[in-house]
Scaffold this active site. Structure first.
Site, PDB file in Angstrom:
ATOM      1  N   ARG A   5      11.465   3.439  -7.012  1.00  0.00           N
ATOM      2  CA  ARG A   5      11.783   2.219  -7.713  1.00  0.00           C
ATOM      3  C   ARG A   5      10.572   1.766  -8.500  1.00  0.00           C
ATOM      4  NH1 ARG A   5      12.184  -2.503  -3.293  1.00  0.00           N
ATOM      5  NH2 ARG A   5      11.168  -3.701  -4.892  1.00  0.00           N
ATOM      6  N   ASP A 383       7.250  11.535 -13.137  1.00  0.00           N
ATOM      7  CA  ASP A 383       7.753  10.204 -12.812  1.00  0.00           C
ATOM      8  C   ASP A 383       6.542   9.345 -12.478  1.00  0.00           C
ATOM      9  OD1 ASP A 383       9.002   7.973 -11.776  1.00  0.00           O
ATOM     10  OD2 ASP A 383      10.522   9.114 -10.704  1.00  0.00           O
ATOM     11  N   ILE A 384       6.076   8.560 -13.455  1.00  0.00           N
ATOM     12  CA  ILE A 384       4.803   7.845 -13.329  1.00  0.00           C
ATOM     13  C   ILE A 384       5.090   6.384 -12.979  1.00  0.00           C
ATOM     14  CG2 ILE A 384       4.681   7.566 -15.848  1.00  0.00           C
ATOM     15  CD1 ILE A 384       1.595   7.681 -15.538  1.00  0.00           C
ATOM     16  N   GLU A 385       4.726   5.992 -11.748  1.00  0.00           N
ATOM     17  CA  GLU A 385       5.059   4.667 -11.241  1.00  0.00           C
ATOM     18  C   GLU A 385       3.897   4.071 -10.444  1.00  0.00           C
ATOM     19  OE1 GLU A 385       9.022   4.038  -9.613  1.00  0.00           O
ATOM     20  OE2 GLU A 385       9.439   6.177  -9.841  1.00  0.00           O
ATOM     21  N   ASN A 386       4.056   2.807 -10.097  1.00  0.00           N
ATOM     22  CA  ASN A 386       3.183   2.092  -9.168  1.00  0.00           C
ATOM     23  C   ASN A 386       1.774   1.925  -9.745  1.00  0.00           C
ATOM     24  OD1 ASN A 386       2.429   0.789  -6.736  1.00  0.00           O
ATOM     25  ND2 ASN A 386       3.753   2.155  -5.556  1.00  0.00           N
TER      26      ASN A 386
END
Length: 564
Positions: A5, A383-386
């Site tokens: 998420r 998927d590059i997140e946070n």
């Protein structure tokens, strides 16, 4: 954390100002001497773009040749500044007395200087991307050589320099005969971000030493042979190229014939890359048999999650399962046996990721390459997140530069980058990601947004479309693309049923989103996840069902109808 998420955050760049040293730096910069006339144009610098792969021609107190970030070509200088060394690189060049010259170069970093020893210089206090510095000067009445230099400033971190040029007539003991002009310049290939060229050799009385390839009036790269590739170009854009030959004395030929080339559209527009690829995660959620899902829905691609770090810069499924020889490989084999294929998702919201653990773009590209080689992949998705990846300038740039290297080393591979969004388009960090992808010439094929976990709002169709339109507008303004090209580089990755923040996407809404994606010819449609593509009305946000009333594999069947 159970689900992949993204919660949009805000941020701002922090400016840096070094009080107390500014006056000293300004004094060190020196004064500029006006250029009184135009010299016969020739780049006298040896190894100006470091394309030799070494520091040949240069004397450096601290520096190395790197593959990224580059301004053009495939190499650049990285100056390893320390608290006691400015990492100065110098080169002595033969010149003519009482003659006007122009020194220029492209630099990146904080407090980077370009100049002539004992003469004029200039500097930039901060260049987040490559910036051109120019120093005009005139030689003395009996001067036959100059020492040019580039350096950083104490404790300001590594700087980069590329495409350094000293334009003017060469010295060299009286050789004033220029080579003949190269002929037969032609394009031998192109991608969305590069053009390959070849030409017939020039001749010279003492011998041709190199060829300067120009993009318009800008020196793009220097090579020693009769072919070269210009990289870092924008997709669907027309460029004009010429080539000049140069000899050891710095004499430069007239320009070759000009050739105009329009780069390919990239991710979608005209290349046929369209991908309907819902996420399949073997780490939890009662993962289904992919061949069963394929047979029931017609889906061909799956996005396989997640590649993480097993320690340091070593890729592994979920950070613990080996790349090959385990359940992940047997699942991929089954998908391919059924006529499908996979794209791995590298990263995600949680876990130990490769981006922060691989110390350089080259190391990170090497980790990506291990995954590519393990399965002979056609595409990869980061998927590059946070805060450890998405909200880190250092890691964002590392990921983009690594993907640029992957593109260079794997012709034809597609690179996808997936990130969170607001309801109106990219957040600050998303905007930066797009801008840096352009500035670094990363050649990303598809920018995929995750339009969920917005923090509220019931209109998931409207919010998704608005977010996609916001990204489209950003791609247009950043890359100079038209609507069709921008849409062709855009992807959507939604969340079926209930999201982490209790937003609801029903099969009817997902069908609307799919139809909008088809009508605007975007490149990619995905959702999280096939594991959850099963009914459990009132089941809440769980790993193996959607939390709403639906048919089994209904979202996958809808996604299979995406054709772009």
């Amino acid at each position: 954390m159970l689900f992949r998420r993204h919660v949009p955050r805000t941020g701002s760049r922090r400016s840096r100002f070094l009080a107390g040293v500014t006056a000293a730096l300004l004094a060190a910069a020196g004064s500029l001497i006006a250029l009184p006339g135009t010299a016969h144009a020739a780049n006298l610098v040896a190894n100006p773009g470091f394309e030799s792969g070494s520091l040949s021609g240069w004397s450096c107190s601290g520096g190395s040749v790197v593959g990224s970030p580059v301004h053009s070509g495939s190499k650049a200088l990285a100056g390893a500044v320390s608290s006691s060394d400015t990492a100065q690189c110098t080169q002595t060049v033969s010149v003519q007395p009482n003659t006007a010259y122009s020194l220029s170069g492209w630099v990146r970093g904080a407090y980077v200087y370009l100049g002539v020893t004992g003469g004029a210089s200039t500097w930039t206090p901060s260049a987040a991307s490559y910036t051109q510095l120019t120093v005009p000067f005139t030689t003395g009445a009996s001067q036959t050589s100059v020492q040019i230099y580039v350096h950083g400033w104490y404790a300001q971190g590594t700087y980069n320099a590329d495409d350094i040029s000293l334009d003017g007539p060469g010295g060299g003991g009286g050789d004033t005969q220029a080579p003949t002009a190269p002929s037969g310049l032609t394009s031998t290939g192109k991608t969305s971000s590069s053009v390959s060229l070849s030409w017939k050799a020039a001749t010279d009385n003492t011998g041709v030493t190199s060829y300067d390839v120009y993009r318009g009036s800008t020196l793009a790269t220097t090579v020693t042979g009769t072919s070269g590739t210009v990289t870092g170009l924008a997709a669907s854009t027309a460029y004009t190229f010429t080539v000049r030959a140069r000899d050891a004395a710095g004499n430069t030929s007239a320009a070759s014939n000009a050739v105009s080339v329009t780069t390919s559209a990239g991710g979608g527009g005209g290349t046929g890359f369209k991908q309907a690829a819902p996420y399949l995660y073997l780490g939890w959620g009662d993962p289904p048999s992919p061949s069963t899902v394929m047979s029931a829905t017609g889906i061909k691609w799956f996005t396989m999650a997640f590649i993480l770090s097993s320690g340091g810069c070593n890729p592994a499924w979920d950070g613990s399962r080996p790349l090959t020889g385990g359940t992940d490989q047997s699942t991929i084999n089954a998908i391919r046996a059924a006529g499908g294929d996979i794209v791995p998702s590298i990263g995600g919201w949680s876990g130990n990721k490769l981006g922060p653990n691989c110390s350089t773009p080259e190391a990170l590209a090497g980790a990506y390459q291990k995954v590519i080689d393990a399965y002979g992949l056609k595409a990869i998705d980061v998927d590059i997140e946070n805060t450890d990846e998405f909200e880190s300038e250092v890691v964002q740039d590392r990921v983009l530069n690594a993907l640029k290297i992957v593109k260079q080393n794997n012709p034809g591979i597609r690179t996808i980058i997936t990130f969170g969004t607001s309801t109106t388009g990219p957040s600050y960090w998303g905007n930066r990601l797009v801008e840096r992808a352009n500035a670094l010439g990363a050649g990303i094929d598809v920018f995929t947004i995750m339009p969920f976990d917005f923090g509220g709002g019931a209109d998931m169709y409207g919010n998704t479309v608005n977010a996609a339109e916001g990204l489209k507008a950003k791609l247009k303004s950043t890359f100079g693309w038209d609507d069709a090209t921008a849409y062709a580089h855009l992807g959507i990755s939604g969340m079926n049923g209930l999201s982490d923040q209790q937003e609801t996407t029903t099969p009817a809404i997902w069908t609307q989103i799919r139809d909008w994606a088809n009508s605007h010819h975007i490149a990619r449609l995905a959702y999280w996840s096939v594991n959850r593509d099963r009914p459990c009305p009132g089941g809440g946000v769980t790993s193996n069902c959607s939390g709403i009333n639906q048919s089994t594999w209904q979202f996958t069947s809808i996604t299979a109808g995406f054709t772009g």
